[in-house]
Scaffold this active site. Structure first.
Site, PDB file in Angstrom:
ATOM      1  N   PHE A 150     -30.525 -33.867  21.980  1.00 22.25           N
ATOM      2  CA  PHE A 150     -31.162 -35.170  22.196  1.00 22.25           C
ATOM      3  C   PHE A 150     -32.518 -35.065  22.872  1.00 22.25           C
ATOM      4  O   PHE A 150     -33.339 -35.973  22.776  1.00 22.25           O
ATOM      5  CB  PHE A 150     -30.240 -36.083  23.031  1.00 22.25           C
ATOM      6  CG  PHE A 150     -30.320 -35.841  24.516  1.00 22.25           C
ATOM      7  CD1 PHE A 150     -31.307 -36.454  25.282  1.00 22.25           C
ATOM      8  CD2 PHE A 150     -29.442 -34.977  25.157  1.00 22.25           C
ATOM      9  CE1 PHE A 150     -31.415 -36.215  26.652  1.00 22.25           C
ATOM     10  CE2 PHE A 150     -29.526 -34.737  26.513  1.00 22.25           C
ATOM     11  CZ  PHE A 150     -30.516 -35.353  27.261  1.00 22.25           C
ATOM     12  N   ARG A 178     -27.648 -39.272  19.638  1.00 21.67           N
ATOM     13  CA  ARG A 178     -28.097 -40.146  20.724  1.00 21.67           C
ATOM     14  C   ARG A 178     -29.480 -40.727  20.477  1.00 21.67           C
ATOM     15  O   ARG A 178     -29.785 -41.818  20.927  1.00 21.67           O
ATOM     16  CB  ARG A 178     -28.050 -39.392  22.052  1.00 21.67           C
ATOM     17  CG  ARG A 178     -26.580 -39.238  22.511  1.00 21.67           C
ATOM     18  CD  ARG A 178     -26.492 -38.622  23.856  1.00 21.67           C
ATOM     19  NE  ARG A 178     -26.181 -37.212  23.750  1.00 21.67           N
ATOM     20  CZ  ARG A 178     -26.072 -36.390  24.784  1.00 21.67           C
ATOM     21  NH1 ARG A 178     -26.264 -36.842  26.005  1.00 21.67           N
ATOM     22  NH2 ARG A 178     -25.765 -35.128  24.609  1.00 21.67           N
ATOM     23  N   CYS A 282     -35.219 -28.338  28.382  1.00 22.22           N
ATOM     24  CA  CYS A 282     -34.598 -27.009  28.458  1.00 22.22           C
ATOM     25  C   CYS A 282     -35.446 -26.055  29.281  1.00 22.22           C
ATOM     26  O   CYS A 282     -34.959 -25.053  29.765  1.00 22.22           O
ATOM     27  CB  CYS A 282     -34.403 -26.456  27.072  1.00 22.22           C
ATOM     28  SG  CYS A 282     -35.935 -26.455  26.138  1.00 22.22           S
TER      29      CYS A 282
HETATM   30  P1  NAD Z   1     -25.229 -30.839  22.975  1.00 24.61           P
HETATM   31  O1  NAD Z   1     -24.787 -29.421  22.966  1.00 24.61           O
HETATM   32  O2  NAD Z   1     -24.307 -31.862  23.513  1.00 24.61           O
HETATM   33  O3  NAD Z   1     -25.575 -31.316  21.474  1.00 24.61           O
HETATM   34  C1  NAD Z   1     -26.392 -30.546  20.625  1.00 24.61           C
HETATM   35  C2  NAD Z   1     -25.971 -30.798  19.185  1.00 24.61           C
HETATM   36  O4  NAD Z   1     -24.612 -30.380  19.018  1.00 24.61           O
HETATM   37  C3  NAD Z   1     -26.029 -32.278  18.795  1.00 24.61           C
HETATM   38  O5  NAD Z   1     -26.578 -32.377  17.496  1.00 24.61           O
HETATM   39  C4  NAD Z   1     -24.581 -32.712  18.839  1.00 24.61           C
HETATM   40  O6  NAD Z   1     -24.284 -33.715  17.899  1.00 24.61           O
HETATM   41  C5  NAD Z   1     -23.812 -31.439  18.514  1.00 24.61           C
HETATM   42  N1  NAD Z   1     -22.502 -31.379  19.172  1.00 24.61           N
HETATM   43  C6  NAD Z   1     -22.156 -31.930  20.366  1.00 24.61           C
HETATM   44  N2  NAD Z   1     -20.863 -31.662  20.645  1.00 24.61           N
HETATM   45  C7  NAD Z   1     -20.385 -30.934  19.615  1.00 24.61           C
HETATM   46  C8  NAD Z   1     -19.110 -30.348  19.334  1.00 24.61           C
HETATM   47  N3  NAD Z   1     -18.094 -30.454  20.160  1.00 24.61           N
HETATM   48  N4  NAD Z   1     -18.989 -29.639  18.194  1.00 24.61           N
HETATM   49  C9  NAD Z   1     -20.026 -29.501  17.335  1.00 24.61           C
HETATM   50  N5  NAD Z   1     -21.249 -30.048  17.557  1.00 24.61           N
HETATM   51  C10 NAD Z   1     -21.431 -30.742  18.677  1.00 24.61           C
HETATM   52  O7  NAD Z   1     -26.643 -30.862  23.715  1.00 24.61           O
HETATM   53  P2  NAD Z   1     -27.483 -32.137  24.158  1.00 24.61           P
HETATM   54  O8  NAD Z   1     -26.808 -32.791  25.304  1.00 24.61           O
HETATM   55  O9  NAD Z   1     -27.853 -32.944  22.972  1.00 24.61           O
HETATM   56  O10 NAD Z   1     -28.826 -31.426  24.655  1.00 24.61           O
HETATM   57  C11 NAD Z   1     -28.997 -30.922  25.946  1.00 24.61           C
HETATM   58  C12 NAD Z   1     -28.675 -29.451  25.999  1.00 24.61           C
HETATM   59  O11 NAD Z   1     -29.507 -28.749  25.082  1.00 24.61           O
HETATM   60  C13 NAD Z   1     -28.950 -28.846  27.358  1.00 24.61           C
HETATM   61  O12 NAD Z   1     -27.920 -27.946  27.655  1.00 24.61           O
HETATM   62  C14 NAD Z   1     -30.276 -28.115  27.157  1.00 24.61           C
HETATM   63  O13 NAD Z   1     -30.504 -27.036  28.029  1.00 24.61           O
HETATM   64  C15 NAD Z   1     -30.111 -27.641  25.764  1.00 24.61           C
HETATM   65  N6  NAD Z   1     -31.391 -27.323  25.166  1.00 24.61           N
HETATM   66  C16 NAD Z   1     -31.736 -26.016  25.065  1.00 24.61           C
HETATM   67  C17 NAD Z   1     -32.943 -25.659  24.536  1.00 24.61           C
HETATM   68  C18 NAD Z   1     -33.341 -24.225  24.406  1.00 24.61           C
HETATM   69  O14 NAD Z   1     -34.403 -23.965  23.902  1.00 24.61           O
HETATM   70  N7  NAD Z   1     -32.539 -23.275  24.846  1.00 24.61           N
HETATM   71  C19 NAD Z   1     -33.833 -26.652  24.086  1.00 24.61           C
HETATM   72  C20 NAD Z   1     -33.450 -27.990  24.202  1.00 24.61           C
HETATM   73  C21 NAD Z   1     -32.218 -28.312  24.756  1.00 24.61           C
END
Ligand code: NAD
Length: 498
Positions: A150, A178, A282
């Site tokens: 998100f 989201r 991130c």
């Molecule tokens: P999230 O892991 O909840 O969701 C990411 C994606 O996974 C979304 O498209 C979501 O629909 C999907 N998803 C969620 N739960 C799932 C499940 N149980 N099974 C399969 N798919 C599922 O992450 P978020 O809250 O959207 O984003 C924030 C997180 O992303 C933070 O931990 C942040 O550090 C990380 N992030 C990392 C980077 C990086 O470069 N390492 C960059 C941006 C964000």
């Protein structure tokens, strides 16, 4: 009537066959602004089939044609960047200037991808044997999927699809449910730029759509960015089903401040990187490691700045920080602040009771600053992903490095110092994928690659830049002879070049 955010199939909006929906909020008002379709496995199947058909033709498009489409997309994206930023702010909550910044960083990847003919050049060895030449080429994989978080609804997808499409693949995006609005605007721009239908598709959804993509035999590769537990799940599942996979996870980025640092510069950086986008980045700095004896002085300077931050609707000018993305997330972050107090950390700035005039139902949490945090506390151990900065005191440079390297994440890290020798030693010793020296958010330019170490990345390639090109292509080496053979008849020996 509530707006409906649909999928994008064959160059058009599509509701899908599933009737499942999720609310999309305006975080500053707390209102439900739209509903998003949640795809079923059958919906995903239709989207992947369409992408598969398109991939077969797109891989045959010349590099000239591909770059013409990419240049057109770049122009359209540049022209519509403010519209895209407004969509982002209305669903994510970040301030408009920050949303524009996100689009700009995404544009840089499109610009990199416009140079794809150069990045795809292979090697050629003439005359490796009599009349025999050898050359290498890199070819697209087919249908590749991107699953995104998100917090950067435009930039993170833009880390992936310009490069994937430039390399000749068809791309299926599964954005965060989201703030899914940006994905459809991006899809419309691709169509306008002349990309053939099916080369870029969007499937909206939740875990069901993700798992359907991970299991689908028509998907050759998966790029994921999100939290560490889901990144691990994506990596393990996609690897089991034989796909190429890169899965970027969560982070806990440290900023080490040495005693010789410019403390005003360090305090500015800590506040910008700690509270920008309400800490939902991130690459946000979530831990400042103050090396003795700078702790008291540094905390005072950070506090002065934090207390002046303006928190309100991100659409209003001169706003520093907007709301958090959802009420659930805000409550989780506030719970972690409570845990920090219970664990004995000093809450120097407490943003828990923030009220924003005229916006009583927004998902607000004011900036919080903790001092004297220790590694055994939950606020140190867990990724908070909110406007909460933790200061840890360290007795020496060595203790600071030991602390950072013991952390299970390894996304970004920064060092503030005036000592070039210390900086050089730090970049060698520190265990993280992206290192800043007097730069708090060291996000690589598009022509380098973005990615972390340890639990911040599962897989072995980072995103965009040269590693992105490598990820979205596979190698082939051709050995050719163009001459009449001097001798005829089979030879069963292993071919040896002379
Ligand atoms: P999230 O892991 O909840 O969701 C990411 C994606 O996974 C979304 O498209 C979501 O629909 C999907 N998803 C969620 N739960 C799932 C499940 N149980 N099974 C399969 N798919 C599922 O992450 P978020 O809250 O959207 O984003 C924030 C997180 O992303 C933070 O931990 C942040 O550090 C990380 N992030 C990392 C980077 C990086 O470069 N390492 C960059 C941006 C964000």
């Amino acid at each position: 009537m509530t707006a409906l955010i649909e999928h994008w199939l064959d160059g058009k909006r599509w509701q899908g066959t599933s009737t499942r929906r999720a609310p999309v909020f305006d975080p500053a008002t707390g209102e439900t602004s739209a509903e998003v379709c949640l795809a079923s496995t059958a919906d995903v199947d239709l989207v992947v089939s369409s992408a598969g058909a398109a991939a077969g033709e797109w891989r045959q498009a010349s590099l000239t044609r591909r770059t013409q489409v990419l240049f057109a997309f770049r122009e359209l994206l540049h022209r519509r960047r403010r519209d895209l930023a407004e969509v982002i702010t209305s669903q994510h909550g970040k301030v408009l200037a920050d949303a524009l910044g996100e689009v700009t960083r995404g544009l840089e990847v499109v610009e990199f991808a416009c140079g794809i003919p150069h990045a795809l050049k292979g090697a050629y060895s003439e005359g490796v044997s009599s009349d025999v030449d050898v050359y290498s080429i890199r070819q697209p994989l087919g249908v590749v999927a991107g699953i995104t978080p998100f917090n950067f609804p435009a930039m993170v997808p833009l880390w992936m699809f310009p490069v994937a499409i430039a390399c000749g693949n068809a791309f299926v995006l599964k954005p965060s449910e989201r703030d899914p609005g940006a994905s459809l605007l991006l899809a419309e721009l691709w169509s306008e730029a002349g990309l053939p239908d099916g080369v870029f598709s969007v499937v909206q959804g939740d875990a069901e759509a993700v798992d359907a993509l991970l299991e689908h035999p028509g998907v050759e590769a998966v790029s994921f960015v999100g939290s560490t537990p889901i990144a691990r799940h994506v990596y393990e599942t996609a690897a089991r089903t034989g796909k190429r996979v890169q899965a970027l996870g969560g982070a806990k980025n440290h900023m080490v401040v040495l005693p010789d640092a410019d403390l005003d510069q360090a305090a500015d950086a800590a506040v910008s990187a700690g509270y920008g986008s309400a800490g939902e980045r991130c690459m946000a700095i979530s831990v400042v490691v103050a090396v003795d004896p700078v702790g008291d002085d540094l905390v005072q300077r950070v506090r002065d700045r934090v207390e002046r931050l303006v928190v309100r609707d991100g659409r209003e000018p001169d706003t520093d920080m907007g709301p958090l993305v959802t009420a659930t997330h805000r409550d989780r972050v506030r719970g972690l602040v409570d845990a920090g107090v219970a664990d004995g950390a000093h809450l120097v700035v407490d943003g828990r009771d923030l009220q924003v005039p005229g916006r009583p139902d927004g998902f607000w949490l004011g900036p919080c600053l903790f001092d004297h945090v220790t590694a055994d506390m939950r606020i140190y151990d867990e990724e908070i992903f909110g406007p909460v900065l933790c200061v840890v005191r360290a007795a020496s440079y060595a203790e600071a490095v030991e602390l950072v390297n013991a952390n299970r994440y390894g996304n970004g890290v920064a060092l503030f110092t005036r000592d070039g020798g210390a900086a050089r030693r730090f970049q060698f010793e520190i265990e993280a994928g992206m290192v800043g020296v007097n730069v708090p958010i060291p996000v690589p330019m598009a022509y380098y690659s973005f990615g972390g170490w340890n639990d911040s990345l599962f897989g072995d390639t980072h995103m965009h830049g040269p590693e992105g090109v490598h990820f979205y292509t596979r190698g082939k080496v051709v050995t050719s002879r163009w001459a009449d053979p001097e001798t005829r008849g089979p030879n069963l020996g292993f071919p040896v070049h002379r």
